[in-house]
Design a protein around this motif. Sequence first.
Motif, PDB file in Angstrom:
ATOM      1  N   TYR A 402      -4.136   1.601  -8.245  1.00  0.00           N
ATOM      2  CA  TYR A 402      -4.926   0.432  -7.865  1.00  0.00           C
ATOM      3  C   TYR A 402      -4.512  -0.683  -8.804  1.00  0.00           C
ATOM      4  O   TYR A 402      -5.086  -0.864  -9.882  1.00  0.00           O
ATOM      5  CB  TYR A 402      -6.421   0.739  -7.975  1.00  0.00           C
ATOM      6  CG  TYR A 402      -7.344  -0.330  -7.454  1.00  0.00           C
ATOM      7  CD1 TYR A 402      -6.888  -1.412  -6.696  1.00  0.00           C
ATOM      8  CD2 TYR A 402      -8.711  -0.271  -7.719  1.00  0.00           C
ATOM      9  CE1 TYR A 402      -7.748  -2.387  -6.223  1.00  0.00           C
ATOM     10  CE2 TYR A 402      -9.589  -1.241  -7.240  1.00  0.00           C
ATOM     11  CZ  TYR A 402      -9.096  -2.297  -6.510  1.00  0.00           C
ATOM     12  OH  TYR A 402      -9.954  -3.268  -6.035  1.00  0.00           O
ATOM     13  N   VAL A 405      -6.793  -2.942 -10.986  1.00  0.00           N
ATOM     14  CA  VAL A 405      -7.809  -2.363 -11.873  1.00  0.00           C
ATOM     15  C   VAL A 405      -7.239  -1.333 -12.847  1.00  0.00           C
ATOM     16  O   VAL A 405      -7.616  -1.313 -14.023  1.00  0.00           O
ATOM     17  CB  VAL A 405      -8.930  -1.704 -11.024  1.00  0.00           C
ATOM     18  CG1 VAL A 405      -9.926  -0.977 -11.912  1.00  0.00           C
ATOM     19  CG2 VAL A 405      -9.629  -2.759 -10.171  1.00  0.00           C
ATOM     20  N   LEU A 406      -6.347  -0.468 -12.398  1.00  0.00           N
ATOM     21  CA  LEU A 406      -5.872   0.651 -13.212  1.00  0.00           C
ATOM     22  C   LEU A 406      -4.519   0.341 -13.830  1.00  0.00           C
ATOM     23  O   LEU A 406      -3.609  -0.139 -13.152  1.00  0.00           O
ATOM     24  CB  LEU A 406      -5.770   1.923 -12.361  1.00  0.00           C
ATOM     25  CG  LEU A 406      -7.056   2.368 -11.654  1.00  0.00           C
ATOM     26  CD1 LEU A 406      -6.790   3.608 -10.827  1.00  0.00           C
ATOM     27  CD2 LEU A 406      -8.162   2.636 -12.660  1.00  0.00           C
ATOM     28  N   ARG A 407      -4.396   0.654 -15.111  1.00  0.00           N
ATOM     29  CA  ARG A 407      -3.116   0.446 -15.791  1.00  0.00           C
ATOM     30  C   ARG A 407      -2.101   1.488 -15.327  1.00  0.00           C
ATOM     31  O   ARG A 407      -2.441   2.661 -15.123  1.00  0.00           O
ATOM     32  CB  ARG A 407      -3.293   0.557 -17.307  1.00  0.00           C
ATOM     33  CG  ARG A 407      -4.195  -0.502 -17.908  1.00  0.00           C
ATOM     34  CD  ARG A 407      -3.924  -0.675 -19.399  1.00  0.00           C
ATOM     35  NE  ARG A 407      -3.807   0.588 -20.117  1.00  0.00           N
ATOM     36  CZ  ARG A 407      -4.824   1.207 -20.683  1.00  0.00           C
ATOM     37  NH1 ARG A 407      -6.049   0.699 -20.607  1.00  0.00           N
ATOM     38  NH2 ARG A 407      -4.632   2.325 -21.345  1.00  0.00           N
ATOM     39  N   THR A 424     -17.005   6.564  -5.851  1.00  0.00           N
ATOM     40  CA  THR A 424     -16.080   5.673  -6.547  1.00  0.00           C
ATOM     41  C   THR A 424     -15.510   4.630  -5.588  1.00  0.00           C
ATOM     42  O   THR A 424     -15.438   3.439  -5.908  1.00  0.00           O
ATOM     43  CB  THR A 424     -14.947   6.490  -7.208  1.00  0.00           C
ATOM     44  OG1 THR A 424     -15.520   7.439  -8.120  1.00  0.00           O
ATOM     45  CG2 THR A 424     -13.991   5.594  -7.965  1.00  0.00           C
ATOM     46  N   TRP A 428     -16.049   0.443  -5.619  1.00  0.00           N
ATOM     47  CA  TRP A 428     -14.975  -0.537  -5.565  1.00  0.00           C
ATOM     48  C   TRP A 428     -15.081  -1.436  -4.331  1.00  0.00           C
ATOM     49  O   TRP A 428     -14.658  -2.583  -4.346  1.00  0.00           O
ATOM     50  CB  TRP A 428     -13.620   0.159  -5.598  1.00  0.00           C
ATOM     51  CG  TRP A 428     -13.096   0.345  -6.996  1.00  0.00           C
ATOM     52  CD1 TRP A 428     -13.252  -0.514  -8.046  1.00  0.00           C
ATOM     53  CD2 TRP A 428     -12.327   1.444  -7.483  1.00  0.00           C
ATOM     54  NE1 TRP A 428     -12.625  -0.005  -9.176  1.00  0.00           N
ATOM     55  CE2 TRP A 428     -12.044   1.185  -8.862  1.00  0.00           C
ATOM     56  CE3 TRP A 428     -11.854   2.626  -6.920  1.00  0.00           C
ATOM     57  CZ2 TRP A 428     -11.303   2.066  -9.654  1.00  0.00           C
ATOM     58  CZ3 TRP A 428     -11.114   3.492  -7.703  1.00  0.00           C
ATOM     59  CH2 TRP A 428     -10.843   3.211  -9.063  1.00  0.00           C
ATOM     60  N   ASN A 443     -15.422   4.663 -11.621  1.00  0.00           N
ATOM     61  CA  ASN A 443     -14.671   3.423 -11.762  1.00  0.00           C
ATOM     62  C   ASN A 443     -14.485   3.014 -13.216  1.00  0.00           C
ATOM     63  O   ASN A 443     -13.368   2.706 -13.647  1.00  0.00           O
ATOM     64  CB  ASN A 443     -15.384   2.296 -11.005  1.00  0.00           C
ATOM     65  CG  ASN A 443     -15.833   2.734  -9.626  1.00  0.00           C
ATOM     66  OD1 ASN A 443     -16.779   3.498  -9.516  1.00  0.00           O
ATOM     67  ND2 ASN A 443     -15.154   2.270  -8.593  1.00  0.00           N
ATOM     68  N   SER A 444     -15.563   2.998 -13.970  1.00  0.00           N
ATOM     69  CA  SER A 444     -15.472   2.535 -15.359  1.00  0.00           C
ATOM     70  C   SER A 444     -14.685   3.517 -16.214  1.00  0.00           C
ATOM     71  O   SER A 444     -13.984   3.117 -17.157  1.00  0.00           O
ATOM     72  CB  SER A 444     -16.877   2.345 -15.947  1.00  0.00           C
ATOM     73  OG  SER A 444     -17.605   3.555 -15.916  1.00  0.00           O
ATOM     74  N   TRP A 446     -12.186   5.548 -15.117  1.00  0.00           N
ATOM     75  CA  TRP A 446     -10.771   5.496 -14.752  1.00  0.00           C
ATOM     76  C   TRP A 446     -10.112   4.185 -15.195  1.00  0.00           C
ATOM     77  O   TRP A 446      -8.929   4.165 -15.502  1.00  0.00           O
ATOM     78  CB  TRP A 446     -10.606   5.675 -13.247  1.00  0.00           C
ATOM     79  CG  TRP A 446     -10.833   7.082 -12.797  1.00  0.00           C
ATOM     80  CD1 TRP A 446     -11.016   8.172 -13.595  1.00  0.00           C
ATOM     81  CD2 TRP A 446     -10.885   7.557 -11.453  1.00  0.00           C
ATOM     82  NE1 TRP A 446     -11.198   9.303 -12.829  1.00  0.00           N
ATOM     83  CE2 TRP A 446     -11.123   8.959 -11.518  1.00  0.00           C
ATOM     84  CE3 TRP A 446     -10.782   6.955 -10.209  1.00  0.00           C
ATOM     85  CZ2 TRP A 446     -11.232   9.749 -10.365  1.00  0.00           C
ATOM     86  CZ3 TRP A 446     -10.884   7.741  -9.069  1.00  0.00           C
ATOM     87  CH2 TRP A 446     -11.111   9.117  -9.151  1.00  0.00           C
ATOM     88  N   SER A 447     -10.875   3.106 -15.194  1.00  0.00           N
ATOM     89  CA  SER A 447     -10.284   1.820 -15.564  1.00  0.00           C
ATOM     90  C   SER A 447     -10.081   1.685 -17.064  1.00  0.00           C
ATOM     91  O   SER A 447      -9.275   0.873 -17.523  1.00  0.00           O
ATOM     92  CB  SER A 447     -11.160   0.668 -15.061  1.00  0.00           C
ATOM     93  OG  SER A 447     -12.446   0.735 -15.640  1.00  0.00           O
ATOM     94  N   LYS A 448     -10.804   2.501 -17.849  1.00  0.00           N
ATOM     95  CA  LYS A 448     -10.653   2.453 -19.298  1.00  0.00           C
ATOM     96  C   LYS A 448     -10.547   3.867 -19.858  1.00  0.00           C
ATOM     97  O   LYS A 448     -11.474   4.371 -20.511  1.00  0.00           O
ATOM     98  CB  LYS A 448     -11.847   1.734 -19.937  1.00  0.00           C
ATOM     99  CG  LYS A 448     -11.952   0.260 -19.558  1.00  0.00           C
ATOM    100  CD  LYS A 448     -13.148  -0.403 -20.220  1.00  0.00           C
ATOM    101  CE  LYS A 448     -13.253  -1.869 -19.810  1.00  0.00           C
ATOM    102  NZ  LYS A 448     -14.455  -2.508 -20.396  1.00  0.00           N
TER     103      LYS A 448
END
Length: 534
Positions: A402, A405-407, A424, A428, A443-444, A446-448
């Motif tokens: 994604y 949002v995702l690195r 999830t 989003w 979400n939170s 996976w994004s960090k």
Amino acid sequence: MLLFSHMISYTSLMRCSIRLISYLAIAFASLQAGHAGRPNIVLILADDMGWSDLGCYGSEIPTPSIDSLARQGMQATRCYTASRCSPSRASIMTGCEPHKVDVGLLDDDSGRPGYRGRLKPDIPTLPELLKKAGYRTYLSGKWHLGKVRGTYPWDRGFDRYRGLLGGAADYYKPMPDRPFGEDGRLLKPEDLPDDFYMTEDITKTALAYIDDAARAKAPFFLYVAYTAPHTPLQAPRGEIEKMLPLYEGKSPGSIAAKRLENQKRLGIVPPSAKLGMHNKFNPAGYEKTSAERKEYIAECMATYAAQISIMDRGIGKILESLDRHHLSGNTIVMFLSDNGATAEMPQNNKNKKTALPIGLLGEVGCRDGYGPMWAAVSNTPYRQYKIETFDGGLSAPFIIRYPKVLRSGTRYHSPFLLQDIAPTCLTWAKLPVPGHMDGKPLNSYWSKPASIPPEKVWDSIPNTCPPRTIFWEHQRNRAALTDKFKLVAPNRGPWQVYDIRDRTEQNNLAPQHKALVEQLSGQYRKWAQETHAE
């Protein structure tokens, strides 16, 4: 006076019409603005593929498309499924534990709560919820969540559907053994083209759906449910021959050892990991096997690898289509398998001591599976198989991309479940998560992902997941997972206890943890009663 009255009525009507048009314009503009902020979602599911069957998970099977997806997104090392296809699919579609939605086994009605073999009509599916926000919804491939009227994909929220309604089938001639449907109707064998091959048909349909979604200019949910690499072993002869050099003259044990070596190099298993099913390979017995039998064993795995390779090529076309339509930047793409690899030996090669004629594998009517040794390779380094609740049956590869949002190139080492996917996605999509869902929005997390030095990743489970105790049941196989331990009770046997860092489940700690067993077994009974699990 009458004329004046008519003029007033006409003027009022015009004002109402203008007001209505204005309201509609505002609503449409709001809807368009909402659409612009909502991501497209592409969920790609493999069937019975083991944890280690992708290049990015240590395999020798060429999977360049999926590997590139892993490089561009996040790769998970502890995705837990149900231990069989229908329950896993039920969790993906509803965000619920499978027994809670009546799919504790397969799509046959067992006549008791928890095992009715079709999704409960009063629990909404993910596509039904997404449609409320203006999403177009598509499914290409295997359903396996209901095979009677009122339970088909077009009854449960999908605008478009083409694929296999029941369980696995012949890749070339799925009917009449298994029902096949498209957009509200059941197909007949003559409705499929002469050159039909299941995996390629699923890809072709998915590509047509992306074209349709691009024209509609609305957010979309596309579920691509491949039957590959589920039995039977069927692939075009040319594809099998491409894979044969990978396995000719090589024992299953040597392939598993190489995969484990690759996994350690990739950093997706601890440096101390050992093969959880080393006892399945019997090197001495393999060396005594006849040359003809070895040739057959190699061809079995080459056919299985060909099935995965064809699927990977199709996924590459899907990713290219998203790029071509300029959709990739705002599209969540997920890839996973529905459970671990299977040791089942269907029909032709069950208990066979001699090899089948070379060339029969891959053809129409073949019913062979690749057997326990190769399934142990697919599940490297974990223990046991599909249906069971050891990690070999419950572990799946999981990759998500994604871009917004995702690195890229990140890893997620905390445990999560298939029922976490629906909440999830809803989060989003800026939609509320219904209270009945058992899954948690990730979400939170996976994004960090936690920033942990590589040498410390395996010391404990990173605290980057919702705290909870997880329970499983399938065909009398039970399991429970806490933040420190996993308990397993195969076939209603006594509970075994493993440190959660012991992913290959080699060191049973039950004698040292009797109080834990008593506590969690009581919690399991309460959970089973609430969810109608056996």
